[in-house]
Motif scaffolding. Structure first.
Motif, mmCIF file in Angstrom:
data_model
loop_
_atom_site.group_PDB
_atom_site.id
_atom_site.type_symbol
_atom_site.label_atom_id
_atom_site.label_comp_id
_atom_site.label_asym_id
_atom_site.label_seq_id
_atom_site.Cartn_x
_atom_site.Cartn_y
_atom_site.Cartn_z
ATOM 1 N N LYS A 70 -1.400 -2.516 3.904
ATOM 2 C CA LYS A 70 -1.294 -3.942 3.571
ATOM 3 C C LYS A 70 -0.667 -4.092 2.185
ATOM 4 C CE LYS A 70 -5.210 -5.658 6.298
ATOM 5 N NZ LYS A 70 -5.969 -4.448 6.650
ATOM 6 N N GLY A 71 0.393 -4.859 2.109
ATOM 7 C CA GLY A 71 1.001 -5.148 0.813
ATOM 8 C C GLY A 71 2.053 -4.156 0.356
ATOM 9 N N GLN A 72 1.962 -2.904 0.807
ATOM 10 C CA GLN A 72 2.921 -1.902 0.327
ATOM 11 C C GLN A 72 3.022 -0.773 1.338
ATOM 12 O OE1 GLN A 72 1.862 -0.066 -3.427
ATOM 13 N NE2 GLN A 72 3.985 0.008 -4.055
ATOM 14 N N SER A 73 4.240 -0.345 1.649
ATOM 15 C CA SER A 73 4.383 0.742 2.620
ATOM 16 C C SER A 73 4.099 2.089 1.969
ATOM 17 C CB SER A 73 5.806 0.759 3.184
ATOM 18 O OG SER A 73 6.700 1.340 2.254
ATOM 19 N N GLY A 74 3.734 3.048 2.800
ATOM 20 C CA GLY A 74 3.511 4.406 2.295
ATOM 21 C C GLY A 74 4.755 4.983 1.657
ATOM 22 N N PHE A 75 5.935 4.613 2.199
ATOM 23 C CA PHE A 75 7.186 5.122 1.633
ATOM 24 C C PHE A 75 7.389 4.607 0.212
ATOM 25 C CE2 PHE A 75 8.477 5.269 6.258
ATOM 26 C CZ PHE A 75 8.350 6.643 6.354
ATOM 27 N N ALA A 76 6.988 3.358 -0.042
ATOM 28 C CA ALA A 76 7.105 2.799 -1.406
ATOM 29 C C ALA A 76 6.202 3.573 -2.363
ATOM 30 C CB ALA A 76 6.733 1.320 -1.403
#
Length: 228
Positions: A70-76
């Protein structure tokens, strides 16, 4: 949602830590218990923000990271970790995995990519591999730090001789470059090798390369011309 800590590092010689970031509480708890069951220290986080603001101890570690948060991807998160030069190995997991995602994660340096539901043993194997890699990376960093301490004990003359040796010059050529007798160069080289704990001339050169030892600018030009 607060992070849940499962802090049991067992009786390992060197403590290790595994971080889990997943917004699914049941998955966090299940992974925490699984990793704890094999004696690993575990800290779980409900969000990337919680994890990124956590003060990590300086021990071999790895991160188990969900691709979709939620809010941010793992890649980010992976990009932020790479930018911070933490060197933390990442094991990705996802319920929505596909080949393109896996390739993207691995190309960006992920150690593994597991699709949910995964076998417990597959996760334990991936974590063991990641932790072993991080321990090796830390050992390599420590050995460079040890080399730097040895290098700092060299006199300016010994450092200069080391740089000339690393550039491929023979004692006679170094003597000519430095305006010294060949025997004096041999003495300086021997002292430098002893202080650097070099087992051989080849080991001495490898250590110089590991440290990035370079000739001073004033000496570099003639030295290059002298190489054979």
């Amino acid at each position: 949602m607060n992070s849940h800590t499962h802090d049991n590092a067992g009786d390992d010689e060197e403590r290790t830590m595994v971080y889990v970031v997943d917004d699914d509480e049941s998955m966090r708890d299940a992974l925490g218990l699984l990793l704890q069951s094999v004696g690993l220290g575990v800290v779980t986080f409900a969000s990337a923000h919680e994890f990124l603001s956590y003060e990590m101890p300086d021990v071999p570690s790895c991160l188990i990271l969900d691709v979709r948060l939620k809010g941010q991807s793992g890649f980010a998160v992976q990009e932020q970790i790479a930018a911070s030069q933490l060197g933390l190995p990442i094991v990705f997991m996802t319920a929505h995995g596909d080949i393109a995602m896996s390739v993207k994660a691995m190309k960006a340096g992920a150690k593994d990519f597991l699709a949910k539901p995964f076998r417990d043993q597959d996760m334990l194997d991936a974590v063991a591999h990641a932790l072993a890699g991080d321990a090796e990376r830390r050992d390599a960093l420590r050995s460079v730090e040890d080399l730097r301490r040895c290098y700092e004990s060299l006199t300016p003359r010994e450092r200069e001789v080391m740089a000339f040796v690393a550039s491929g010059l023979m004692n006679k050529q170094i003597a000519g470059e430095m305006g010294l007798s060949e025997i004096t160069v041999k003495i300086h080289r021997g002292q430098a090798m002893r202080k650097m704990a070099a087992r051989s001339l080849a080991d001495f050169v490898l250590k110089a390369e590991a440290l990035g030892v370079k000739l001073p600018q004033s000496a570099a030009a003639p030295a290059r011309g002298s190489r054979t």
